[in-house]
Design a protein around this motif. Structure first.
Motif, PDB file in Angstrom:
ATOM      1  N   LEU A 182      13.757   9.455  54.026  1.00  0.00           N
ATOM      2  CA  LEU A 182      14.500  10.136  52.964  1.00  0.00           C
ATOM      3  C   LEU A 182      14.241   9.427  51.639  1.00  0.00           C
ATOM      4  N   SER A 183      13.980  10.203  50.613  1.00  0.00           N
ATOM      5  CA  SER A 183      13.650   9.612  49.311  1.00  0.00           C
ATOM      6  C   SER A 183      14.886   8.998  48.660  1.00  0.00           C
ATOM      7  N   GLU A 184      14.634   8.113  47.717  1.00  0.00           N
ATOM      8  CA  GLU A 184      15.720   7.483  46.952  1.00  0.00           C
ATOM      9  C   GLU A 184      16.556   8.546  46.244  1.00  0.00           C
ATOM     10  N   GLU A 185      15.873   9.502  45.650  1.00  0.00           N
ATOM     11  CA  GLU A 185      16.582  10.545  44.918  1.00  0.00           C
ATOM     12  C   GLU A 185      17.472  11.362  45.854  1.00  0.00           C
ATOM     13  N   ARG A 186      16.946  11.668  47.033  1.00  0.00           N
ATOM     14  CA  ARG A 186      17.736  12.477  47.959  1.00  0.00           C
ATOM     15  C   ARG A 186      18.957  11.698  48.462  1.00  0.00           C
ATOM     16  N   LEU A 187      18.781  10.421  48.740  1.00  0.00           N
ATOM     17  CA  LEU A 187      19.909   9.607  49.191  1.00  0.00           C
ATOM     18  C   LEU A 187      20.993   9.528  48.117  1.00  0.00           C
ATOM     19  N   ARG A 188      20.577   9.364  46.867  1.00  0.00           N
ATOM     20  CA  ARG A 188      21.556   9.297  45.773  1.00  0.00           C
ATOM     21  C   ARG A 188      22.292  10.630  45.620  1.00  0.00           C
ATOM     22  N   THR A 189      21.550  11.722  45.779  1.00  0.00           N
ATOM     23  CA  THR A 189      22.173  13.042  45.673  1.00  0.00           C
ATOM     24  C   THR A 189      23.207  13.231  46.773  1.00  0.00           C
ATOM     25  N   MET A 190      22.883  12.789  47.980  1.00  0.00           N
ATOM     26  CA  MET A 190      23.812  12.916  49.099  1.00  0.00           C
ATOM     27  C   MET A 190      25.104  12.151  48.818  1.00  0.00           C
ATOM     28  N   VAL A 191      24.969  10.945  48.278  1.00  0.00           N
ATOM     29  CA  VAL A 191      26.147  10.134  47.972  1.00  0.00           C
ATOM     30  C   VAL A 191      26.951  10.755  46.840  1.00  0.00           C
ATOM     31  N   ASP A 192      26.269  11.228  45.812  1.00  0.00           N
ATOM     32  CA  ASP A 192      26.971  11.844  44.669  1.00  0.00           C
ATOM     33  C   ASP A 192      27.728  13.092  45.102  1.00  0.00           C
ATOM     34  N   ARG A 193      27.151  13.832  46.025  1.00  0.00           N
ATOM     35  CA  ARG A 193      27.749  15.103  46.428  1.00  0.00           C
ATOM     36  C   ARG A 193      28.899  14.909  47.420  1.00  0.00           C
ATOM     37  N   ASP A 238      15.265   2.662  54.492  1.00  0.00           N
ATOM     38  CA  ASP A 238      14.499   2.740  53.246  1.00  0.00           C
ATOM     39  C   ASP A 238      15.359   2.599  52.004  1.00  0.00           C
ATOM     40  N   ALA A 239      16.653   2.363  52.175  1.00  0.00           N
ATOM     41  CA  ALA A 239      17.526   2.221  51.008  1.00  0.00           C
ATOM     42  C   ALA A 239      17.072   1.036  50.164  1.00  0.00           C
ATOM     43  N   SER A 240      16.993   1.248  48.862  1.00  0.00           N
ATOM     44  CA  SER A 240      16.523   0.201  47.955  1.00  0.00           C
ATOM     45  C   SER A 240      17.652  -0.749  47.585  1.00  0.00           C
ATOM     46  N   ALA A 241      17.277  -1.871  46.975  1.00  0.00           N
ATOM     47  CA  ALA A 241      18.282  -2.837  46.524  1.00  0.00           C
ATOM     48  C   ALA A 241      19.219  -2.207  45.506  1.00  0.00           C
ATOM     49  N   ALA A 242      18.668  -1.364  44.611  1.00  0.00           N
ATOM     50  CA  ALA A 242      19.494  -0.720  43.583  1.00  0.00           C
ATOM     51  C   ALA A 242      20.502   0.239  44.206  1.00  0.00           C
ATOM     52  N   LEU A 243      20.043   1.025  45.190  1.00  0.00           N
ATOM     53  CA  LEU A 243      20.965   1.951  45.844  1.00  0.00           C
ATOM     54  C   LEU A 243      22.037   1.189  46.615  1.00  0.00           C
ATOM     55  N   LEU A 244      21.644   0.133  47.308  1.00  0.00           N
ATOM     56  CA  LEU A 244      22.616  -0.644  48.067  1.00  0.00           C
ATOM     57  C   LEU A 244      23.671  -1.268  47.161  1.00  0.00           C
ATOM     58  N   GLU A 245      23.260  -1.697  45.974  1.00  0.00           N
ATOM     59  CA  GLU A 245      24.242  -2.247  45.038  1.00  0.00           C
ATOM     60  C   GLU A 245      25.201  -1.156  44.561  1.00  0.00           C
ATOM     61  N   LYS A 246      24.662   0.035  44.346  1.00  0.00           N
ATOM     62  CA  LYS A 246      25.524   1.151  43.961  1.00  0.00           C
ATOM     63  C   LYS A 246      26.537   1.451  45.056  1.00  0.00           C
ATOM     64  N   LEU A 247      26.074   1.438  46.307  1.00  0.00           N
ATOM     65  CA  LEU A 247      26.971   1.712  47.426  1.00  0.00           C
ATOM     66  C   LEU A 247      28.016   0.605  47.577  1.00  0.00           C
ATOM     67  N   ALA A 248      27.600  -0.627  47.353  1.00  0.00           N
ATOM     68  CA  ALA A 248      28.521  -1.756  47.488  1.00  0.00           C
ATOM     69  C   ALA A 248      29.629  -1.710  46.446  1.00  0.00           C
ATOM     70  N   ARG A 249      29.329  -1.124  45.273  1.00  0.00           N
ATOM     71  CA  ARG A 249      30.307  -1.076  44.183  1.00  0.00           C
ATOM     72  C   ARG A 249      30.948   0.309  44.053  1.00  0.00           C
ATOM     73  N   HIS A 250      30.812   1.105  45.108  1.00  0.00           N
ATOM     74  CA  HIS A 250      31.372   2.459  45.085  1.00  0.00           C
ATOM     75  C   HIS A 250      32.882   2.419  44.926  1.00  0.00           C
ATOM     76  N   GLU A 251      33.404   3.352  44.155  1.00  0.00           N
ATOM     77  CA  GLU A 251      34.851   3.519  43.994  1.00  0.00           C
ATOM     78  C   GLU A 251      35.256   4.881  44.524  1.00  0.00           C
ATOM     79  N   PRO A 252      36.214   4.928  45.456  1.00  0.00           N
ATOM     80  CA  PRO A 252      36.887   3.780  46.071  1.00  0.00           C
ATOM     81  C   PRO A 252      35.960   3.020  46.999  1.00  0.00           C
TER      82      PRO A 252
END
Length: 509
Positions: A395-406, A420-434
Motif C-alpha cells: 500500500l502506498s504512503e498516500e493511500r495509507l494516509r488517506t485511510m487514516v484521514d478518512r 511499508d509505513a514510513s517514519a513520517a507516517l509512523l510519527e503522525k500516527l504516534a501523535r494522533h489525536e485522540p
C-alpha cells in the motif's frame, strides 16, 4: 536479578571483550541470557558452562557445545540435552540409565536413538515415571508395543498416546482386549502411598469418569478411571484406526466423544452422529476437523452455539458459501480463516466484491492479494474492511494516509502494522489525536519508527519498554532510561544496540 546487566547480556552490539567480562561474573540467570547470543563463540560457550554446575542446557540446545565440551558427571543436564539431539555418547546413556536420580532417568527415557540395552533397562525401571517417559517418547514401534502390557495403567496410557505404537496395539488399548489385566493405577498408588490420608477424597477435577466409575479414590481392581484415560489417549491419537474408534460416537463420556470428533480419519457415519451430539464441546471439536464430510459441516452451520460456529469457520474444508454466511454471525473477522487463505484467485475476486462487509473483511485479511483487489479494499466505504487490509504490504504512503484521514482511530493501529509505513507516517500516527494507545505499542516495534515517533511512544507505559529497546531511539535517551523506575524499561534500554560503548563498559560489575 540485575535487570540492567541481564539486558546488556542480550545487547547485539556488545563487543567480544565485554562478553568475556560478563562470562566472568555470570550467575545461572546471566548464563541463560548469554547462551542465546548469536555471536557467542565455542570457547565462550565452554567458559560459560564452567560458571554453573547444573547449567548448560540452553547452550547445548543452541548448538554451542559438542560432546567433547561436556563432562556428563558435572553437567548431566547439558549431556542429556545433547543426547536428546542425538549428539551425545552412547556411554552417557548407559551411565544415566543407572543414575540414582529419577529425574535423570526420566529425561534419558525421553531421548531418541538410545542403545537397545539402555532401552531394555529403562523399560524395566522400578520407577513408573521413567517407563512412562519411554513409552510416550520412543520412536521405535518395537519398544512401544510390549509396554502396552505393562502392569501400570500410566504406562499403557503413554503407549496409547504415542503415534508410533502399532495400529493393532492401539486398537487393543482402546477396547481393552487382548492384553493382560492391569495391576496398578494412580488411584491404587494414592491408596498404597504412606502419605495417603483420605481414601474417599474426590477424584481430581477435570476427569470425565465412565458412568460405572466411583467418584472417589477407591479402586475395586477394575481401574475404571485409568481405563477411561487410556481410551481417551487412544482416541486422541491420530494413528489409532478410525474404524476401531468410530464405535465411541455413542459413548456416554463426553471427553471420549470430543477426542473422537477430532480424529483425522473419522468415518462419515460417526461424524453425522456427533454432529447431533448434545454436548457443544463435542460439536465444536467436530466442526474444526478437516476430515468431516460436507453434509455434516452444513448441518453444523445451523448450530446455535457460537463456539461451534467459530470452530467451523476454522475448518480448512468448510464450503465457501457456508463461511460467507458465518462471517457476520460468528464474529470471525478478526482472524484469517484457513479456507480464505487457500481461496483461488477467482474466489478471492468474488469475496472482495461481496455486498456483505463482513465477507470483504475476511478476504481483506490475506496478505497476498492482487494489487487491484488490495487497493479496492483499501478504498472500501466500511472502516472495518479498511482496518483489515491496512497492514497489507504494497500500500502506498498516500493511500495509507488517506485511510487514516478518512477513518481516524478505527484504522490507526492497523496502519501502524503496515511493514511499508514510513517514519513520517509512523510519527503522525504516534501523535494522533485522540491518542491510540494500542497503536503506540505497534509503532514502538516497527523497524521504520524514527526518534520522533519513539519519543511519543515513551509516554505510554506498555509501549515504553518496546521503545526503549528500539535502535532508532537517540543514545542519550537510551542512557537516561537505564535508571527508569520500571525495571523492564531499564533492561530494554540496556539491550538497545544504540547504547554508547562507554556506558556498556560502566554497567559490567
Amino acid at each position: 536479578m540485575n535487570h540492567v546487566v541481564n539486558g546488556l547480556a542480550a545487547n547485539p552490539a556488545l563487543p567480544p571483550n565485554l562478553i568475556d567480562r560478563l562470562i566472568e561474573v555470570a550467575d545461572a540467570d546471566l548464563v541463560g541470557r548469554l547462551a542465546y547470543r548469536e555471536d557467542l563463540s565455542r570457547p565462550q560457550a565452554v567458559a560459560l558452562l564452567s560458571r554453573v554446575d547444573d547449567g548448560g542446557v540452553s547452550l547445548a540446545y543452541g548448538g554451542r557445545l559438542t560432546a567433547a565440551d561436556v563432562d556428563p558427571v558435572r553437567h548431566p543436564y547439558a549431556a542429556l540435552a545433547l543426547l536428546d539431539q542425538g549428539l551425545g555418547s552412547p556411554e552417557w546413556a548407559r551411565l544415566f540409565a543407572g543414575d540414582a536420580r529419577v529425574r535423570i532417568r526420566e529425561k534419558l527415557a525421553a531421548c531418541p536413538g538410545l542403545p537397545p540395552d539402555v532401552t531394555e533397562r529403562l523399560a524395566a525401571d522400578p520407577d513408573v515415571g521413567v517407563v512412562v517417559e519411554l513409552a510416550l517418547w520412543t520412536r521405535e514401534p518395537g519398544v512401544a508395543a510390549p509396554l502396552a502390557a505393562h502392569p501400570h495403567t500410566d504406562v499403557r496410557r503413554a503407549v496409547a498416546a504415542n503415534e508410533v505404537t502399532p495400529r493393532a496395539v492401539l486398537a487393543a488399548l482402546l477396547h481393552g482386549e487382548g492384553l493382560p489385566p492391569a495391576g496398578q493405577c494412580p488411584v491404587c498408588d494414592r491408596r498404597s502411598a504412606p502419605a495417603a490420608q483420605d481414601a474417599d477424597a474426590p477424584c481430581p477435577a477435570g476427569r470425565d469418569a465412565p458412568p460405572d466409575a466411583s467418584r472417589d479414590t477407591s479402586c475395586d481392581g477394575s481401574h475404571a478411571l485409568a481405563a477411561h484415560d487410556i481410551r481417551w489417549a487412544a482416541l486422541a491419537n491420530p494413528a489409532t484406526p478410525a474404524e476401531a474408534a468410530a464405535g465411541f460416537a455413542g459413548h456416554p463420556g463426553h471427553r471420549l466423544r470430543r477426542a473422537l470428533g477430532a480424529h483425522p480419519g473419522l468415518p462419515v457415519r460417526a461424524a453425522r452422529r456427533l454432529a447431533a451430539d448434545p454436548d457443544p464441546g463435542v460439536r465444536a471439536d467436530l466442526a474444526e476437523n478437516p476430515a468431516v464430510d460436507e453434509a455434516s459441516l452444513r448441518r453444523l452451520a445451523g448450530d446455535e452455539d457460537l463456539d461451534v460456529l467459530r470452530s467451523l469457520a476454522r475448518n480448512p474444508r468448510v464450503p465457501l458459501d457456508v463461511l460467507a454466511r458465518l462471517a457476520g454471525s460468528a464474529r470471525i473477522a478478526s482472524t484469517l480463516p484457513p479456507r480464505i487463505a487457500r481461496a483461488s484467485p477467482e474466489e478471492v475476486g468474488r469475496l472482495a466484491a461481496s455486498p456483505d462487509a463482513a465477507v470483504r473483511m475476511l478476504v481483506a485479511r490475506r496478505r497476498d492479494l492482487p494489487a487491484a483487489v488490495r487497493d479496492a479494499l483499501a478504498a472500501d466505504r466500511d472502516a472495518r474492511v479498511v482496518k483489515s487490509v491496512a497492514p497489507h504490504p504494497g500500500l502506498s504512503e498516500e493511500r495509507l494516509r488517506t485511510m487514516v484521514d478518512r477513518h481516524g482511530v478505527h484504522v490507526v493501529t492497523a496502519a501502524a502494522l503496515n511493514p511499508d509505513a514510513s517514519a513520517a507516517l509512523l510519527e503522525k500516527l504516534a501523535r494522533h489525536e485522540p491518542p491510540v494507545r494500542k497503536a503506540l505499542r505497534e509503532i514502538a516495534r516497527h523497524p521504520h519508527a524514527g526518534a520522533g515517533a519513539l519519543l511519543a511512544c515513551l509516554t505510554d507505559p506498555r509501549a515504553r519498554p518496546l521503545a526503549a529497546a528500539h535502535p532508532a531511539l537517540p543514545p542519550h535517551v537510551v542512557t537516561e532510561l537505564l535508571s527508569d523506575p520500571d525495571e523492564w524499561v531499564a533492561e530494554a534500554a540496556a539491550a538497545n544496540p544504540s547504547l554508547p560503548l562507554t556506558v556498556m563498559r560502566s554497567l559490567i560489575p
